[in-house]
Design a protein around this motif. Structure first.
Motif, PDB file in Angstrom:
ATOM      1  N   ASN A 295       0.852  -1.193   0.000  1.00  0.00           N
ATOM      2  CA  ASN A 295       0.000   0.000   0.000  1.00  0.00           C
ATOM      3  C   ASN A 295       0.885   1.239   0.000  1.00  0.00           C
ATOM      4  N   LEU A 296       0.910   1.937  -1.139  1.00  0.00           N
ATOM      5  CA  LEU A 296       1.711   3.156  -1.292  1.00  0.00           C
ATOM      6  C   LEU A 296       0.820   4.350  -1.606  1.00  0.00           C
ATOM      7  N   SER A 297      -0.402   4.293  -1.134  1.00  0.00           N
ATOM      8  CA  SER A 297      -1.330   5.376  -1.417  1.00  0.00           C
ATOM      9  C   SER A 297      -0.815   6.684  -0.820  1.00  0.00           C
ATOM     10  N   ASP A 298      -0.869   7.739  -1.635  1.00  0.00           N
ATOM     11  CA  ASP A 298      -0.432   9.087  -1.231  1.00  0.00           C
ATOM     12  C   ASP A 298       1.059   9.151  -0.898  1.00  0.00           C
ATOM     13  N   ALA A 299       1.815   8.134  -1.278  1.00  0.00           N
ATOM     14  CA  ALA A 299       3.254   8.132  -0.998  1.00  0.00           C
ATOM     15  C   ALA A 299       3.985   9.065  -1.960  1.00  0.00           C
ATOM     16  N   ASN A 300       5.131   9.568  -1.513  1.00  0.00           N
ATOM     17  CA  ASN A 300       5.966  10.429  -2.344  1.00  0.00           C
ATOM     18  C   ASN A 300       7.125   9.610  -2.898  1.00  0.00           C
ATOM     19  N   LEU A 301       7.089   9.352  -4.204  1.00  0.00           N
ATOM     20  CA  LEU A 301       8.129   8.568  -4.864  1.00  0.00           C
ATOM     21  C   LEU A 301       8.815   9.409  -5.939  1.00  0.00           C
ATOM     22  N   TYR A 302       8.900  10.689  -5.708  1.00  0.00           N
ATOM     23  CA  TYR A 302       9.502  11.593  -6.684  1.00  0.00           C
ATOM     24  C   TYR A 302      10.949  11.176  -6.973  1.00  0.00           C
ATOM     25  N   GLY A 303      11.240  10.951  -8.246  1.00  0.00           N
ATOM     26  CA  GLY A 303      12.603  10.613  -8.645  1.00  0.00           C
ATOM     27  C   GLY A 303      13.100   9.270  -8.149  1.00  0.00           C
ATOM     28  N   ALA A 304      12.209   8.435  -7.628  1.00  0.00           N
ATOM     29  CA  ALA A 304      12.630   7.129  -7.097  1.00  0.00           C
ATOM     30  C   ALA A 304      12.938   6.159  -8.234  1.00  0.00           C
ATOM     31  N   ASP A 305      13.833   5.233  -7.968  1.00  0.00           N
ATOM     32  CA  ASP A 305      14.190   4.191  -8.941  1.00  0.00           C
ATOM     33  C   ASP A 305      13.416   2.917  -8.616  1.00  0.00           C
TER      34      ASP A 305
ATOM     35  N   SER B 257      -2.559   4.646  -5.471  1.00  0.00           N
ATOM     36  CA  SER B 257      -3.533   5.701  -5.737  1.00  0.00           C
ATOM     37  C   SER B 257      -3.048   7.032  -5.148  1.00  0.00           C
ATOM     38  N   ARG B 258      -3.113   8.049  -5.995  1.00  0.00           N
ATOM     39  CA  ARG B 258      -2.713   9.424  -5.625  1.00  0.00           C
ATOM     40  C   ARG B 258      -1.226   9.533  -5.262  1.00  0.00           C
ATOM     41  N   ALA B 259      -0.451   8.521  -5.563  1.00  0.00           N
ATOM     42  CA  ALA B 259       0.981   8.564  -5.281  1.00  0.00           C
ATOM     43  C   ALA B 259       1.672   9.559  -6.214  1.00  0.00           C
ATOM     44  N   LYS B 260       2.751  10.137  -5.724  1.00  0.00           N
ATOM     45  CA  LYS B 260       3.532  11.085  -6.516  1.00  0.00           C
ATOM     46  C   LYS B 260       4.740  10.358  -7.084  1.00  0.00           C
ATOM     47  N   LEU B 261       4.702  10.132  -8.399  1.00  0.00           N
ATOM     48  CA  LEU B 261       5.765   9.391  -9.068  1.00  0.00           C
ATOM     49  C   LEU B 261       6.434  10.238 -10.153  1.00  0.00           C
ATOM     50  N   VAL B 262       6.445  11.536  -9.935  1.00  0.00           N
ATOM     51  CA  VAL B 262       6.996  12.460 -10.930  1.00  0.00           C
ATOM     52  C   VAL B 262       8.471  12.136 -11.190  1.00  0.00           C
ATOM     53  N   GLU B 263       8.796  12.004 -12.481  1.00  0.00           N
ATOM     54  CA  GLU B 263      10.168  11.760 -12.925  1.00  0.00           C
ATOM     55  C   GLU B 263      10.803  10.535 -12.254  1.00  0.00           C
ATOM     56  N   SER B 264       9.993   9.590 -11.887  1.00  0.00           N
ATOM     57  CA  SER B 264      10.532   8.352 -11.316  1.00  0.00           C
ATOM     58  C   SER B 264      10.874   7.379 -12.437  1.00  0.00           C
TER      59      SER B 264
END
Length: 410
Positions: free
Chosen positions: A206-216, A228-235
């Protein structure tokens, strides 16, 4: 009566050299020593042997004292790098030991409630950081632990076992979780920005609303994960497995999803603008209302995908497979669909203005009521495709399409 020589007196004697005296005729002067005598030391008398024995006993006492003095230090060193057995299955609420390294050569053993069993033995490296009573180190066995809200920024959890762990709102910025087992782990609202999760197992997590910005997350398994609603910008999700994952409302702006498997995934309302989905598998995916503007979908598989109301403005769909896809009311203005497969696709009332459908296969596609203003249909296969009530077509375009087998009635 003669006295015993002291050890210091024995050490002060000149070295004894055993020489064989040559056989010679008796001469005048003092008689020669017998063959095998100690020249300069006299014969081996009982007094000399007793002194030598005392010296050896004295030396042995010194060695024993030194060994006793160093013994506690060796024990303490072993304790610092002791092998700690992972807790075996226990009843809920039972107490199990946890090692906390305190310094270079000391450890502190505390007891914690552990409900989750584990079967491996693992070595706790000296100096490992301890967070909420749990040692953090590569290959750590942390299945089922509670680390909600914990600060794990920059921690090395390479191939660690965190399955079923609770990490809600935990901070894992730039942490190393590559190859880690995070299956069914709760990471809601966790901060994993710039974290390394390559090859990790996040299936069912469960990664809902998690911040994964730039994650590999390249090659990571996220089957049936909740993003759902997770932040995966430029990941980085190239080669990732996201079958049946929930990415509804997620922000995937500029994300690398090359050859990712998103079959049957829920991407409704997701932001994929500028994302790279080259060769991705989106078969049966739900992309209703998703923003795919300027996204690269070349060679992507979108058979039976739901793209109703999706924004595909300026999207690159060259050689994509969209057969039987639902593109009703979608915006494909200025999109590049050259050599794409749109057989049996539904494009009812879609906006196709200025789009390029050069050499596209539109057999039996439904384009009723679509906006075809200045669309390029040169070389497109339109046999049995429905163009009824389409807008923006000139009389010349209508005649050309009719001659190629397009339908304008019904």
């Amino acid at each position: 009566m003669s006295t015993l020589a002291s050890p210091s007196a024995l050490l002060a004697r000149p070295p004894l050299v055993l020489l064989q005296t040559p056989t010679a005729k008796p001469t005048s002067g003092p008689p020669a020593e017998a063959n095998g005598a100690f020249i300069g030391a006299g014969p081996l008398t009982p007094v000399f042997l007793a002194s030598l024995l005392l010296f050896l006993l004295f030396f042995w006492q010194i060695v024993r004292a030194e060994l006793r003095y160093n013994k506690p230090r060796r024990k303490k060193y072993r304790a610092a790098s002791a092998v700690v057995a992972t807790p075996q299955p226990a009843a809920v609420g039972s107490s199990l030991p946890v090692v906390e390294p305190l310094g270079s050569s000391e450890v502190k053993v505390t007891t914690l409630n552990a409900d989750m069993p584990s079967s491996e033995e693992h070595e706790v490296p000296e100096g490992s950081p301890v967070v909420k009573g749990h040692a953090i180190y590569p290959h750590a066995q942390l299945s089922g632990v509670s680390l909600g809200g914990a600060n794990l920024d920059g921690m090395n959890l390479l191939r660690a076992n965190l399955s079923l762990a609770y990490l809600s709102e935990a901070s894992l910025v730039r942490s190393n979780l590559s190859g880690a087992d995070l299956s069914n782990t709760y990471l809601g609202q966790a901060d994993l920005s710039h974290a390394n999760l390559g090859g990790s197992n996040l299936s069912g997590a469960n990664l809902s609303d998690a911040n994964l910005y730039g994650a590999d997350l390249s090659r990571a398994s996220l089957r049936k994960a909740n993003l759902s609603r997770a932040k995966l910008v430029e990941s980085f999700l190239s080669g990732a497995y996201l079958q049946e994952a929930d990415l509804s409302g997620a922000d995937l702006t500029g994300t690398n999803l090359i050859r990712a498997d998103l079959s049957s995934a829920n991407l409704s309302g997701a932001n994929l603008s500028g994302a790279n989905l080259n060769g991705a598998d989106l078969t049966g995916a739900n992309l209703q209302g998703a923003d795919l503007s300027k996204a690269n979908l070349s060679g992507a598989r979108l058979q039976n995908a739901n793209l109703n109301l999706a924004n595909l403005l300026k999207a690159y769909l060259s050689e994509a497979n969209l057969s039987e896809a639902n593109l009703n009311n979608a915006d494909l203005g200025l999109a590049n669909c050259t050599h794409a497969d749109l057989r049996f696709a539904s494009l009812i009332e879609a906006n196709l203005s200025l789009a390029n459908f050069n050499n596209t296969d539109l057999q039996k596609a439904d384009l009723r009521g679509a906006n075809l203003e200045r669309v390029n249909l040169e070389g497109a296969t339109v046999r049995d495709a429905s163009f009824a009530q389409c807008q923006g077509l000139s009389d010349q375009d209508t005649q050309s399409l009719t001659e190629r087998g397009a339908l304008f009635s019904g």
